[in-house]
Scaffold this motif. Structure first.
Motif, mmCIF file in Angstrom:
data_model
loop_
_atom_site.group_PDB
_atom_site.id
_atom_site.type_symbol
_atom_site.label_atom_id
_atom_site.label_comp_id
_atom_site.label_asym_id
_atom_site.label_seq_id
_atom_site.Cartn_x
_atom_site.Cartn_y
_atom_site.Cartn_z
ATOM 1 N N SER A 24 0.821 -1.212 0.000
ATOM 2 C CA SER A 24 0.000 0.000 0.000
ATOM 3 C C SER A 24 0.856 1.264 0.000
ATOM 4 O O SER A 24 0.541 2.238 -0.692
ATOM 5 C CB SER A 24 -0.938 -0.003 1.214
ATOM 6 N N TRP A 25 1.931 1.273 0.791
ATOM 7 C CA TRP A 25 2.795 2.447 0.846
ATOM 8 C C TRP A 25 3.445 2.700 -0.515
ATOM 9 O O TRP A 25 3.529 3.837 -0.975
ATOM 10 C CB TRP A 25 3.879 2.272 1.912
ATOM 11 N N LYS A 26 3.900 1.639 -1.128
ATOM 12 C CA LYS A 26 4.552 1.804 -2.438
ATOM 13 C C LYS A 26 3.569 2.318 -3.478
ATOM 14 O O LYS A 26 3.905 3.178 -4.299
ATOM 15 C CB LYS A 26 5.164 0.483 -2.883
ATOM 16 N N SER A 27 2.330 1.803 -3.438
ATOM 17 C CA SER A 27 1.311 2.265 -4.382
ATOM 18 C C SER A 27 1.026 3.749 -4.187
ATOM 19 O O SER A 27 0.863 4.499 -5.154
ATOM 20 C CB SER A 27 0.024 1.459 -4.203
ATOM 21 N N GLY A 28 0.964 4.193 -2.922
ATOM 22 C CA GLY A 28 0.711 5.597 -2.642
ATOM 23 C C GLY A 28 1.850 6.491 -3.110
ATOM 24 O O GLY A 28 1.620 7.555 -3.687
ATOM 25 N N LEU A 29 3.094 6.052 -2.884
ATOM 26 C CA LEU A 29 4.239 6.856 -3.301
ATOM 27 C C LEU A 29 4.352 6.942 -4.817
ATOM 28 O O LEU A 29 4.806 7.955 -5.359
ATOM 29 C CB LEU A 29 5.532 6.283 -2.703
ATOM 30 N N LYS A 30 3.930 5.898 -5.501
ATOM 31 C CA LYS A 30 3.966 5.932 -6.968
ATOM 32 C C LYS A 30 3.069 7.033 -7.518
ATOM 33 O O LYS A 30 3.346 7.592 -8.584
ATOM 34 C CB LYS A 30 3.542 4.570 -7.528
ATOM 35 N N VAL A 49 9.983 3.615 0.592
ATOM 36 C CA VAL A 49 8.847 3.005 1.293
ATOM 37 C C VAL A 49 9.139 2.903 2.785
ATOM 38 O O VAL A 49 8.282 3.205 3.620
ATOM 39 C CB VAL A 49 8.527 1.616 0.705
ATOM 40 N N LEU A 50 10.368 2.517 3.130
ATOM 41 C CA LEU A 50 10.724 2.340 4.541
ATOM 42 C C LEU A 50 10.666 3.666 5.295
ATOM 43 O O LEU A 50 10.184 3.721 6.426
ATOM 44 C CB LEU A 50 12.113 1.718 4.650
ATOM 45 N N ARG A 51 11.148 4.752 4.684
ATOM 46 C CA ARG A 51 11.134 6.043 5.371
ATOM 47 C C ARG A 51 9.713 6.491 5.704
ATOM 48 O O ARG A 51 9.467 7.082 6.755
ATOM 49 C CB ARG A 51 11.813 7.115 4.504
ATOM 50 N N PHE A 52 8.770 6.211 4.820
ATOM 51 C CA PHE A 52 7.386 6.610 5.073
ATOM 52 C C PHE A 52 6.683 5.657 6.031
ATOM 53 O O PHE A 52 5.836 6.080 6.824
ATOM 54 C CB PHE A 52 6.617 6.686 3.748
ATOM 55 N N SER A 53 6.992 4.375 5.956
ATOM 56 C CA SER A 53 6.241 3.385 6.743
ATOM 57 C C SER A 53 6.846 3.107 8.108
ATOM 58 O O SER A 53 6.168 2.528 8.970
ATOM 59 C CB SER A 53 6.136 2.073 5.953
ATOM 60 N N TRP A 54 8.100 3.489 8.358
ATOM 61 C CA TRP A 54 8.752 3.250 9.662
ATOM 62 C C TRP A 54 7.888 3.752 10.821
ATOM 63 O O TRP A 54 7.634 3.025 11.784
ATOM 64 C CB TRP A 54 10.113 3.951 9.687
ATOM 65 N N PRO A 55 7.412 5.014 10.770
ATOM 66 C CA PRO A 55 6.652 5.521 11.925
ATOM 67 C C PRO A 55 5.331 4.813 12.176
ATOM 68 O O PRO A 55 4.742 4.981 13.253
ATOM 69 C CB PRO A 55 6.410 6.998 11.552
ATOM 70 N N ALA A 56 4.841 4.027 11.199
ATOM 71 C CA ALA A 56 3.545 3.372 11.372
ATOM 72 C C ALA A 56 3.568 2.305 12.453
ATOM 73 O O ALA A 56 2.504 1.846 12.886
ATOM 74 C CB ALA A 56 3.082 2.754 10.045
ATOM 75 N N VAL A 57 4.756 1.903 12.916
ATOM 76 C CA VAL A 57 4.815 0.926 14.016
ATOM 77 C C VAL A 57 4.562 1.611 15.357
ATOM 78 O O VAL A 57 4.452 0.938 16.380
ATOM 79 C CB VAL A 57 6.173 0.170 14.044
ATOM 80 N N GLY A 58 4.498 2.936 15.352
ATOM 81 C CA GLY A 58 4.255 3.667 16.598
ATOM 82 C C GLY A 58 2.803 3.578 17.038
ATOM 83 O O GLY A 58 1.883 3.664 16.218
#
Length: 537
Positions: free
Chosen positions: A405-411, A425-434
């Motif tokens: 989903s993150w990759k699709s959004g960034l595209k 993808v990792l830079r955007f999704s990292w904080p989602a574990v919070g």
């Protein structure tokens, strides 16, 4: 006083020691600044060992960026698939349940008698009903099992600090108290995650500017560079560019925090903290403290360093998308004698202005729409808190928790979708574990409908105020293929100002909404051109 990285500092200038680079240290220090005298007090937390006595895992650097860490082992950004056995069992049980509720003559306790119970050919309507029920029951069962056993990780910042590590070598976490203002703004304290990149720790990027300083100058061009991310991102979005920009601009330090509602910054219940005004107040406190810390550290080595009592000589401010509002506000809050170089990347200006507060006239209530009156009634508030918010939270969690989903959004945001990398993808999704990530996004979105706090919540007034500041230069960088905020919007917005010709607008061909991430070198080259032609003129 010794910091976590082993360096000694004067007792009067204690700096934050909660850094990802100090993952092997035995203490993590959370710091808070006094609203009265600006002093910082520290509270030590055990960091080298987790609650079960095991050593913390060592961070692993992501190959796409030397400053970015991979997600710690044991934490998951996405929902994981159920084992094949569980999927098979739920499908068989769903089929059986669909059959016995469609054909009433079938027995509940003898599922193998299904074929024997069908004495006649099912009608098309019966078959479609059976098929719909089977699929629905299977999806519900598997969703519930995923939610219980295979859901994404959600952990508190305290757990992240004690058992794991922050997402970047440049990451810091500090409890900050922002002083009150003369306009009756109360002081407030909250934990803030931000990046801090010191000039002397950055390897120069001579491919961007061959003439860039290769040794640290005693007299820097800018005391600091401050960066603010846009909606849905965090300070990590600037990670590919901040080291190069710090060196290119010859700034003493590069800084950028997670706005309230994003990243790992604390998420208060009160929505008034989720605005650009409060984000600018946070930025100001971090900025001035970091500048003072750098000055104190350098006083012993040079007599040319300005004293802590003097205002910053010059700062560079960069904002992206909605983050441009916070940087423009920050410019108005800094001393007028401080020179300011402001770069707005794909600015979301003139798109949405919050409404002016309603007067206390009772007739105003009668002028509201029926839907608005119901929404703010006691029943409406109850429905929002107990029904709409939980549903929205879960839907958002499901969407971002779906792999890909993150990759699709960034595209959609990138000018060339094929250039989205795993590191992006990792830079955007990292904080989602919070913990509370979904709540932060929803509160931020809801806060944009709050009444204006002051006249600077009007984008035109804010920009005019900045353009009127002395020793201030503004420039805009756009991506020609931006599908999120059209480049035409920036030109249209700037038509409202007499000084529009004094604000250069540069488009980067083929890049999208996140130009500084998509092609960092191209973005830095444009910044260097602006530095030479616009700032130095």
């Amino acid at each position: 006083i010794s910091t976590a990285d082993g360096r000694s500092k004067p007792a009067t200038t204690l700096r934050p020691t909660t850094t990802a680079a100090a993952a092997s240290s035995t203490m993590i220090t959370r710091l808070g600044m006094s609203s009265t005298d600006g002093n910082i007090e520290s509270v030590s937390l055990p960091a080298a060992m987790n609650t079960v006595g095991k050593e913390k895992p060592q961070p692993e650097i992501h190959p796409d960026n030397p400053y970015l860490y991979k997600i710690p082992e044991g934490l998951h950004r996405y929902y994981r698939p159920l084992p094949l056995v569980a999927q098979t069992m739920t499908f068989l049980m769903a089929t059986w349940l669909a059959a016995v509720t469609t054909w009433k003559k079938l027995t509940w306790w003898r599922p193998l008698a299904i074929a024997r119970g069908l004495r006649s050919t099912p009608s098309l309507l019966e078959f479609l009903s059976f098929l719909f029920k089977a699929v629905t029951y299977a999806l519900v069962a598997q969703t519930l099992l995923q939610e219980v056993f295979k859901r994404p990780s959600r952990i508190s910042i305290q757990t992240l600090l004690e058992r794991y590590f922050l997402p970047s070598k440049l990451s810091k976490y500090r409890t900050i108290t922002v002083p009150g203002t003369e306009k009756d703004e109360p002081p407030f304290s909250l934990g803030v995650h931000y990046l801090e990149c010191n000039n002397q720790e950055v390897v120069p990027n001579t491919s961007v500017d061959p003439a860039v300083n290769t040794t640290r100058a005693v007299s820097l061009r800018f005391d600091a560079l401050y960066l603010q991310h846009g909606f849905g991102a965090s300070s990590l979005s600037w990670l590919p560019a901040v080291p190069a920009l710090v060196r290119l601009l010859d700034a003493g330090v590069g800084l950028g925090h997670d706005a309230v509602g994003f990243g790992f910054t604390e998420r208060p219940q009160d929505k008034k903290w989720y605005t650009s005004k409060q984000s600018a107040r946070i930025a100001r406190q971090i900025l001035l403290q970091a500048i003072n810390d750098n000055r104190t550290a350098n006083l012993a080595s040079s007599s040319n360093i300005r004293s802590n009592d003097s205002p910053p000589k010059a700062v560079a401010l960069m904002g992206h998308s909605l983050g441009c509002l916070a940087m423009l506000r920050l410019a108005t809050e800094l001393p007028k004698e401080t020179a300011k170089f402001i770069i707005l990347s794909s600015p979301a200006l003139g798109i949405h202005n919050r409404k002016v507060p309603r007067s206390s006239n009772k007739n105003d209530d009668n002028n509201q729409s029926w839907l608005r009156r119901k929404a703010f009634s006691p029943f409406g508030r109850f429905a929002q808190q107990r029904l709409l918010l939980p549903v929205g939270r879960y839907v958002l969690k499901r969407v971002v928790g779906t792999k890909g989903s993150w990759k699709s959004g960034l595209k959609l945001a990138w000018g060339d979708p094929t250039k989205v990398t795993d590191g992006d993808v990792l830079r955007f999704s990292w904080p989602a574990v919070g913990m509370g990530w979904e709540d932060g996004i929803l509160r931020f979105a809801s806060a944009q409908s709050l009444p204006q706090e002051d006249e600077l919540d009007n984008d035109r007034i804010l920009m005019q105020r900045v353009l009127d500041l002395p020793n201030t230069k503004v420039a805009i960088i756009l991506g020609s293929s931006d599908k999120v905020v059209s480049p035409k919007q920036a030109y249209k917005f700037m038509e409202n100002f007499e000084a529009k010709d004094a604000v250069p607008i540069i488009e980067l061909e083929g890049l999208g909404h996140d130009a500084f991430e998509e092609d960092t070198d191209a973005f830095c080259r444009v910044v260097n051109e602006l530095l030479q032609s616009h700032w130095s003129e």
